[in-house]
Design a protein around this motif. Structure first.
Motif, PDB file in Angstrom:
ATOM      1  N   LEU A 255       0.828  -1.201   0.000  1.00 25.88           N
ATOM      2  CA  LEU A 255       0.000   0.000   0.000  1.00 25.88           C
ATOM      3  C   LEU A 255       0.865   1.254   0.000  1.00 25.88           C
ATOM      4  CD1 LEU A 255      -2.633   1.603   0.315  1.00 25.88           C
ATOM      5  CD2 LEU A 255      -2.554   1.105   2.773  1.00 25.88           C
ATOM      6  N   LEU A 256       1.906   1.271   0.831  1.00 23.67           N
ATOM      7  CA  LEU A 256       2.802   2.425   0.887  1.00 23.67           C
ATOM      8  C   LEU A 256       3.525   2.618  -0.453  1.00 23.67           C
ATOM      9  CD1 LEU A 256       4.338   2.024   4.465  1.00 23.67           C
ATOM     10  CD2 LEU A 256       2.589   3.649   3.742  1.00 23.67           C
ATOM     11  N   ASP A 257       3.951   1.509  -1.057  1.00 22.59           N
ATOM     12  CA  ASP A 257       4.603   1.603  -2.371  1.00 22.59           C
ATOM     13  C   ASP A 257       3.655   2.204  -3.402  1.00 22.59           C
ATOM     14  OD1 ASP A 257       6.999   0.564  -1.498  1.00 22.59           O
ATOM     15  OD2 ASP A 257       6.536  -1.497  -2.084  1.00 22.59           O
ATOM     16  N   ALA A 258       2.386   1.772  -3.368  1.00 24.03           N
ATOM     17  CA  ALA A 258       1.398   2.295  -4.316  1.00 24.03           C
ATOM     18  C   ALA A 258       1.158   3.780  -4.089  1.00 24.03           C
ATOM     19  CB  ALA A 258       0.089   1.516  -4.180  1.00 24.03           C
ATOM     20  N   LEU A 259       1.142   4.206  -2.836  1.00 21.97           N
ATOM     21  CA  LEU A 259       0.965   5.626  -2.531  1.00 21.97           C
ATOM     22  C   LEU A 259       2.143   6.446  -3.037  1.00 21.97           C
ATOM     23  CD1 LEU A 259      -0.485   5.738   1.102  1.00 21.97           C
ATOM     24  CD2 LEU A 259      -1.626   6.423  -1.006  1.00 21.97           C
ATOM     25  N   VAL A 260       3.346   5.921  -2.859  1.00 23.87           N
ATOM     26  CA  VAL A 260       4.543   6.613  -3.325  1.00 23.87           C
ATOM     27  C   VAL A 260       4.523   6.740  -4.841  1.00 23.87           C
ATOM     28  CG1 VAL A 260       7.046   6.352  -3.607  1.00 23.87           C
ATOM     29  CG2 VAL A 260       6.015   6.064  -1.353  1.00 23.87           C
ATOM     30  N   GLU A 261       4.187   5.656  -5.534  1.00 25.72           N
ATOM     31  CA  GLU A 261       4.135   5.688  -6.995  1.00 25.72           C
ATOM     32  C   GLU A 261       3.103   6.708  -7.479  1.00 25.72           C
ATOM     33  OE1 GLU A 261       5.859   4.377  -9.410  1.00 25.72           O
ATOM     34  OE2 GLU A 261       7.234   3.302  -8.098  1.00 25.72           O
ATOM     35  N   ARG A 262       1.966   6.749  -6.805  1.00 21.36           N
ATOM     36  CA  ARG A 262       0.934   7.690  -7.222  1.00 21.36           C
ATOM     37  C   ARG A 262       1.370   9.130  -6.970  1.00 21.36           C
ATOM     38  NH1 ARG A 262      -5.500   7.956  -5.739  1.00 21.36           N
ATOM     39  NH2 ARG A 262      -4.779   8.972  -3.865  1.00 21.36           N
ATOM     40  N   THR A 263       2.046   9.370  -5.854  1.00 17.07           N
ATOM     41  CA  THR A 263       2.546  10.713  -5.550  1.00 17.07           C
ATOM     42  C   THR A 263       3.545  11.164  -6.607  1.00 17.07           C
ATOM     43  OG1 THR A 263       2.261  10.338  -3.167  1.00 17.07           O
ATOM     44  CG2 THR A 263       3.730  12.126  -3.821  1.00 17.07           C
ATOM     45  N   VAL A 264       4.433  10.255  -7.013  1.00 20.30           N
ATOM     46  CA  VAL A 264       5.413  10.571  -8.049  1.00 20.30           C
ATOM     47  C   VAL A 264       4.698  10.937  -9.346  1.00 20.30           C
ATOM     48  CG1 VAL A 264       7.231   9.602  -9.517  1.00 20.30           C
ATOM     49  CG2 VAL A 264       7.276   9.190  -7.051  1.00 20.30           C
ATOM     50  N   ARG A 265       3.651  10.197  -9.701  1.00 21.65           N
ATOM     51  CA  ARG A 265       2.902  10.501 -10.924  1.00 21.65           C
ATOM     52  C   ARG A 265       2.202  11.856 -10.821  1.00 21.65           C
ATOM     53  NH1 ARG A 265       1.129   5.185 -10.458  1.00 21.65           N
ATOM     54  NH2 ARG A 265      -0.959   5.893  -9.842  1.00 21.65           N
ATOM     55  N   GLU A 266       1.589  12.119  -9.663  1.00 26.39           N
ATOM     56  CA  GLU A 266       0.872  13.389  -9.477  1.00 26.39           C
ATOM     57  C   GLU A 266       1.821  14.579  -9.554  1.00 26.39           C
ATOM     58  OE1 GLU A 266      -2.750  11.764  -6.614  1.00 26.39           O
ATOM     59  OE2 GLU A 266      -1.038  12.808  -5.739  1.00 26.39           O
ATOM     60  N   MET A 267       3.027  14.415  -9.041  1.00 27.75           N
ATOM     61  CA  MET A 267       3.994  15.508  -9.075  1.00 27.75           C
ATOM     62  C   MET A 267       4.495  15.779 -10.492  1.00 27.75           C
ATOM     63  SD  MET A 267       4.365  16.853  -6.098  1.00 27.75           S
ATOM     64  CE  MET A 267       5.923  17.714  -6.277  1.00 27.75           C
ATOM     65  N   GLY A 268       4.201  14.863 -11.418  1.00 24.63           N
ATOM     66  CA  GLY A 268       4.609  15.064 -12.796  1.00 24.63           C
ATOM     67  C   GLY A 268       3.650  15.908 -13.599  1.00 24.63           C
ATOM     68  N   ALA A 269       2.496  16.213 -13.019  1.00 24.13           N
ATOM     69  CA  ALA A 269       1.471  16.971 -13.763  1.00 24.13           C
ATOM     70  C   ALA A 269       1.718  18.465 -13.648  1.00 24.13           C
ATOM     71  CB  ALA A 269       0.087  16.613 -13.235  1.00 24.13           C
ATOM     72  N   ILE A 270       2.828  18.940 -14.210  1.00 24.29           N
ATOM     73  CA  ILE A 270       3.204  20.357 -14.147  1.00 24.29           C
ATOM     74  C   ILE A 270       3.012  20.982 -15.521  1.00 24.29           C
ATOM     75  CG2 ILE A 270       5.142  21.947 -13.860  1.00 24.29           C
ATOM     76  CD1 ILE A 270       6.158  20.181 -11.632  1.00 24.29           C
ATOM     77  N   ARG A 271       2.169  21.990 -15.592  1.00 19.69           N
ATOM     78  CA  ARG A 271       1.880  22.672 -16.850  1.00 19.69           C
ATOM     79  C   ARG A 271       2.274  24.153 -16.717  1.00 19.69           C
ATOM     80  NH1 ARG A 271       1.600  18.132 -17.565  1.00 19.69           N
ATOM     81  NH2 ARG A 271      -0.088  16.814 -18.362  1.00 19.69           N
ATOM     82  N   PRO A 272       3.440  24.536 -17.243  1.00 20.41           N
ATOM     83  CA  PRO A 272       3.869  25.940 -17.134  1.00 20.41           C
ATOM     84  C   PRO A 272       2.882  26.886 -17.812  1.00 20.41           C
ATOM     85  CG  PRO A 272       5.682  24.530 -17.850  1.00 20.41           C
ATOM     86  CD  PRO A 272       4.442  23.702 -17.925  1.00 20.41           C
ATOM     87  N   ALA A 273       2.798  28.099 -17.295  1.00 20.48           N
ATOM     88  CA  ALA A 273       1.919  29.124 -17.867  1.00 20.48           C
ATOM     89  C   ALA A 273       2.696  30.433 -17.952  1.00 20.48           C
ATOM     90  CB  ALA A 273       0.670  29.302 -17.014  1.00 20.48           C
ATOM     91  N   GLY A 274       2.374  31.242 -18.954  1.00 19.16           N
ATOM     92  CA  GLY A 274       3.029  32.538 -19.108  1.00 19.16           C
ATOM     93  C   GLY A 274       3.465  32.766 -20.538  1.00 19.16           C
TER      94      GLY A 274
END
Length: 221
Positions: A53-72
């Protein structure tokens, strides 16, 4: 009564919420089952044991942190937007980020933000080691600022406080400075100020060596 249906994503959502609010130590299979209104066996069925479960949470956090969309409109503005997004995401999930770090995935987690920064420093004309230095300088500034913020938030009440230390009489030649330092810091404003100043310096053309003719400005093709 136990729930008749449950999805893996629902289990991970509930687990992430528990960790975010109370830290990894509060995440037990029995507590998670109670939170979801289901049997412990159902939790094991969807995510395996606690380590899985902890491994799955870590993997999901890593994926979520990849959703960066620069603006400007300019590289400088877009770099600043990456910095703001990264600071916000890191501040929003400190316990989950700590878990990522403990499992040795910090560099992988930061890779999407680095890639976004590389794209922008390239757009600003930087290449090679200078571009790499710019990317790392911005990343270190974000993480370093965040560590200072957290340290200040966790520290006990200070006696004397900053407002007492910076009585206008302490700086008779600059009472406006004393008044400003006597007020609580505005972390958001200081963050933007520091990152903007850093980015401006990093993207500025390098100084010309003495005796060399200035470079002609680039023209659009």
């Amino acid at each position: 009564m136990a729930r008749s249906s449950l999805t893996r994503d629902e289990v991970l959502d509930a687990a992430a919420s528990l960790v975010r609010q109370r830290g990894p130590a509060a995440l037990t299979m029995r507590g998670l089952a109670a939170e979801l209104g289901t049997a412990v066996t159902s939790i094991y069925w969807h995510v395996g044991n606690r380590e899985s479960l902890l491994d799955a949470l870590v993997e999901r956090t890593v994926r979520e942190m990849g959703a960066i969309r620069p603006a400007g409109r300019t590289p400088s503005e877009r770099i600043l937007s990456v910095a703001r997004i990264l600071r916000r995401e890191l501040r929003g999930r400190p316990h989950l980020i700590a878990m990522v770090h403990e499992r040795g995935l910090t560099e992988r987690m930061f890779l999407p933000a680095q890639q976004a920064l590389v794209h922008e420093v390239h757009a600003a004309g930087l290449r090679g080691a200078r571009a790499a230095d710019a990317v790392r300088a911005v990343q270190f500034q974000i993480v370093g600022f965040l560590l200072v913020e957290r340290n200040r938030e966790r520290s006990p009440a200070q006696h004397p406080a900053e407002s007492e230390l910076w009585d206008p009489a302490a700086a008779p030649d600059d009472p406006a400075l004393a008044r400003a330092l006597g007020r609580p810091a505005d972390p958001e404003r200081l963050f933007l100020l520091s990152v903007r100043a850093l980015v401006t310096a990093l993207l500025a053309p390098p100084p010309q060596a003495p005796g060399t003719a200035p470079r002609a400005p680039r023209t659009a093709r």
